[in-house]
Design a protein around this motif. Sequence first.
Motif, PDB file in Angstrom:
ATOM      1  N   MET A   8      12.469  30.082  58.443  1.00  0.00           N
ATOM      2  CA  MET A   8      13.130  29.537  57.245  1.00  0.00           C
ATOM      3  C   MET A   8      14.611  29.279  57.518  1.00  0.00           C
ATOM      4  SD  MET A   8      12.632  28.405  54.251  1.00  0.00           S
ATOM      5  CE  MET A   8      11.076  29.036  53.620  1.00  0.00           C
ATOM      6  N   ASP A   9      15.238  30.165  58.289  1.00  0.00           N
ATOM      7  CA  ASP A   9      16.644  29.962  58.647  1.00  0.00           C
ATOM      8  C   ASP A   9      16.833  28.607  59.337  1.00  0.00           C
ATOM      9  OD1 ASP A   9      17.134  32.446  57.684  1.00  0.00           O
ATOM     10  OD2 ASP A   9      17.724  33.363  59.596  1.00  0.00           O
ATOM     11  N   LEU A  12      16.254  25.657  56.941  1.00  0.00           N
ATOM     12  CA  LEU A  12      17.415  25.470  56.062  1.00  0.00           C
ATOM     13  C   LEU A  12      18.577  24.828  56.825  1.00  0.00           C
ATOM     14  CD1 LEU A  12      17.240  28.827  54.069  1.00  0.00           C
ATOM     15  CD2 LEU A  12      17.137  26.538  53.062  1.00  0.00           C
ATOM     16  N   ARG A  47      11.158  21.521  46.900  1.00  0.00           N
ATOM     17  CA  ARG A  47      11.515  22.706  46.106  1.00  0.00           C
ATOM     18  C   ARG A  47      12.964  22.587  45.636  1.00  0.00           C
ATOM     19  NH1 ARG A  47      11.336  26.963  49.852  1.00  0.00           N
ATOM     20  NH2 ARG A  47       9.230  26.282  50.260  1.00  0.00           N
ATOM     21  N   ARG A  52      16.857  21.362  41.240  1.00  0.00           N
ATOM     22  CA  ARG A  52      17.939  20.540  40.671  1.00  0.00           C
ATOM     23  C   ARG A  52      17.513  19.831  39.389  1.00  0.00           C
ATOM     24  NH1 ARG A  52      19.991  18.233  46.508  1.00  0.00           N
ATOM     25  NH2 ARG A  52      21.116  20.141  47.085  1.00  0.00           N
TER      26      ARG A  52
ATOM     27  N   VAL B 133      20.907  30.939  45.573  1.00  0.00           N
ATOM     28  CA  VAL B 133      20.069  29.730  45.521  1.00  0.00           C
ATOM     29  C   VAL B 133      20.705  28.697  44.603  1.00  0.00           C
ATOM     30  CG1 VAL B 133      17.871  28.812  44.670  1.00  0.00           C
ATOM     31  CG2 VAL B 133      17.889  30.863  46.082  1.00  0.00           C
ATOM     32  N   TRP B 134      21.119  29.148  43.425  1.00  0.00           N
ATOM     33  CA  TRP B 134      21.653  28.181  42.462  1.00  0.00           C
ATOM     34  C   TRP B 134      22.983  27.599  42.938  1.00  0.00           C
ATOM     35  CZ3 TRP B 134      18.703  26.143  38.866  1.00  0.00           C
ATOM     36  CH2 TRP B 134      19.302  25.208  38.015  1.00  0.00           C
ATOM     37  N   HIS B 136      24.223  27.390  45.937  1.00  0.00           N
ATOM     38  CA  HIS B 136      24.149  26.565  47.149  1.00  0.00           C
ATOM     39  C   HIS B 136      23.290  25.315  46.948  1.00  0.00           C
ATOM     40  CE1 HIS B 136      22.918  25.271  51.191  1.00  0.00           C
ATOM     41  NE2 HIS B 136      24.116  25.693  51.552  1.00  0.00           N
ATOM     42  N   ASP B 137      22.063  25.524  46.513  1.00  0.00           N
ATOM     43  CA  ASP B 137      21.119  24.402  46.489  1.00  0.00           C
ATOM     44  C   ASP B 137      21.311  23.461  45.307  1.00  0.00           C
ATOM     45  OD1 ASP B 137      20.087  25.406  48.749  1.00  0.00           O
ATOM     46  OD2 ASP B 137      18.077  25.835  47.981  1.00  0.00           O
ATOM     47  N   VAL B 138      21.846  23.970  44.203  1.00  0.00           N
ATOM     48  CA  VAL B 138      21.998  23.118  43.021  1.00  0.00           C
ATOM     49  C   VAL B 138      23.456  22.703  42.814  1.00  0.00           C
ATOM     50  CG1 VAL B 138      21.611  22.920  40.534  1.00  0.00           C
ATOM     51  CG2 VAL B 138      19.990  24.207  41.951  1.00  0.00           C
ATOM     52  N   HIS B 143      28.231  28.026  52.037  1.00  0.00           N
ATOM     53  CA  HIS B 143      27.996  29.459  52.256  1.00  0.00           C
ATOM     54  C   HIS B 143      29.326  30.213  52.362  1.00  0.00           C
ATOM     55  CE1 HIS B 143      23.693  29.323  52.493  1.00  0.00           C
ATOM     56  NE2 HIS B 143      23.720  28.375  53.406  1.00  0.00           N
ATOM     57  N   LYS B 158      23.810  32.963  53.764  1.00  0.00           N
ATOM     58  CA  LYS B 158      22.715  32.257  54.458  1.00  0.00           C
ATOM     59  C   LYS B 158      21.449  33.105  54.466  1.00  0.00           C
ATOM     60  CE  LYS B 158      25.333  29.458  57.748  1.00  0.00           C
ATOM     61  NZ  LYS B 158      25.582  29.158  59.160  1.00  0.00           N
ATOM     62  N   LEU B 161      19.816  33.218  51.084  1.00  0.00           N
ATOM     63  CA  LEU B 161      19.149  31.946  50.763  1.00  0.00           C
ATOM     64  C   LEU B 161      17.806  31.842  51.491  1.00  0.00           C
ATOM     65  CD1 LEU B 161      19.561  29.209  49.253  1.00  0.00           C
ATOM     66  CD2 LEU B 161      20.354  28.282  51.420  1.00  0.00           C
ATOM     67  N   SER B 162      17.814  32.250  52.741  1.00  0.00           N
ATOM     68  CA  SER B 162      16.600  32.166  53.529  1.00  0.00           C
ATOM     69  C   SER B 162      15.497  33.061  52.955  1.00  0.00           C
ATOM     70  CB  SER B 162      16.930  32.567  54.978  1.00  0.00           C
ATOM     71  OG  SER B 162      15.756  32.600  55.735  1.00  0.00           O
ATOM     72  N   HIS B 165      14.131  31.666  49.691  1.00  0.00           N
ATOM     73  CA  HIS B 165      13.192  30.557  49.844  1.00  0.00           C
ATOM     74  C   HIS B 165      11.830  31.024  50.355  1.00  0.00           C
ATOM     75  CE1 HIS B 165      14.913  26.762  48.605  1.00  0.00           C
ATOM     76  NE2 HIS B 165      16.096  27.170  49.045  1.00  0.00           N
ATOM     77  N   GLN B 166      11.852  32.045  51.182  1.00  0.00           N
ATOM     78  CA  GLN B 166      10.559  32.592  51.627  1.00  0.00           C
ATOM     79  C   GLN B 166       9.769  33.118  50.434  1.00  0.00           C
ATOM     80  OE1 GLN B 166      10.936  35.390  54.956  1.00  0.00           O
ATOM     81  NE2 GLN B 166      12.724  34.245  55.628  1.00  0.00           N
TER      82      GLN B 166
END
Lengths: 203, 178
Positions: A8-9, A12, A47, A52, B133-134, B136-138, B143, B158, B161-162, B165-166
């Motif tokens: 996953m790292d 990403l 995802r 978003r 998550v929010w 960074h991703d939105v 980071h 980081k 976040l990883s 997501h898992q």
Amino acid sequence: MSTQHLTMDQLLAVRDGDRSEPAFAEAHRHLGACPPCQQELDRLHQRTARLRSLATLAPVTDQFPAVRARLHWEASHSRRRKLASVGVAIAATLLLFVAGDHLISPPALDAEQQLETAMTRSQLLEQQLREWSSGSRVVDGQTAAVVIQLEDRIAALDRELSQSASREASERLPHELALWQQRVGLMNALVEVHVTRASNVDL
Amino acid sequence: MDGMTLPNADAVIARAKQGDPVALEALYRAYSGPAYNLARRICRTTEDAEDVLQETFFEVCRSIRNYRGDGSIWGWIRTVTSSKALMRLRRNKYRVTDDLHEDHAPGQNSSIALRMDLESALDQLTDTARAVVWLHDVEGFTHEEIGTQMGKTASFSKSQLSRAHQRLRLWLGEEAMT
């Protein structure tokens, strides 16, 4: 090419274009030849897109009135603190001014200069009072009574000053100087009353 | 975003810097929506999010003079909001063991797909992971920025976040990679 799928790292890092991630280049190469990893990267993108596009949540209550009230409260307290410190400074200045002759025997301003100084100080105090009174404040009964007495005495002084023009020139200057100096003292007391809400001003 | 939500943004900001209450309210009306959404995505409850919203705009109104215009006004307000929201998380001691408790959702180690909806899955993340998550991703924070705001490192962000997501991948019932 590594036979291991991407972590996953790494996924990403590829998604974010993070070249600082170790083995970024190798992960990129691996993706080109590994359909499952490519599929996993697509899922990650999907995802993120779904995150978003989640519904925007709206506040139930309007917070601005509370913000405004807090700002107003803070401003009024700050002004009060500032005025209090100005009052102390003016009182100290006046004390020096009144007692100055006895304490340090300055090379004495002439009467005209003293008159000008007193008038300037009086105007400064008037301005502070106007700023202070602009906020329609509530005062207790005793404070209000003291304020009225001080204002009556200032009004009486103003009447005397307006009639001073009829005096002889030789008498006029020392007379007006005395009146203006009294006026400064009363104005200072008035500012103090407003600042401290004190009801024990020595009249 | 500035242009869409706040017409004449430059003029409004200039007036707000002078303490004009109408301009300050205009800033609130334009940005309280996205600021609340950000706060609510980080905080667990609407009450906390509304407190954060109030704290944010109190700070914005007091500090608007310090806004130099280097970035967008929303970028500045967004940073204030996330900072206040993260502060609120830290203050809420009831989740002090946050990082140790990563098993809100049952069966996270199971191969059985849980098929939660995304809102529920997001809600099952730890406070820290959800915030990362929010942000960074939105919201698009880096980071480094997230690490700084959390008093941690970019690597910490980081790694959060990883792991998040898992878990999301598992809880959303996405096909497991072999």
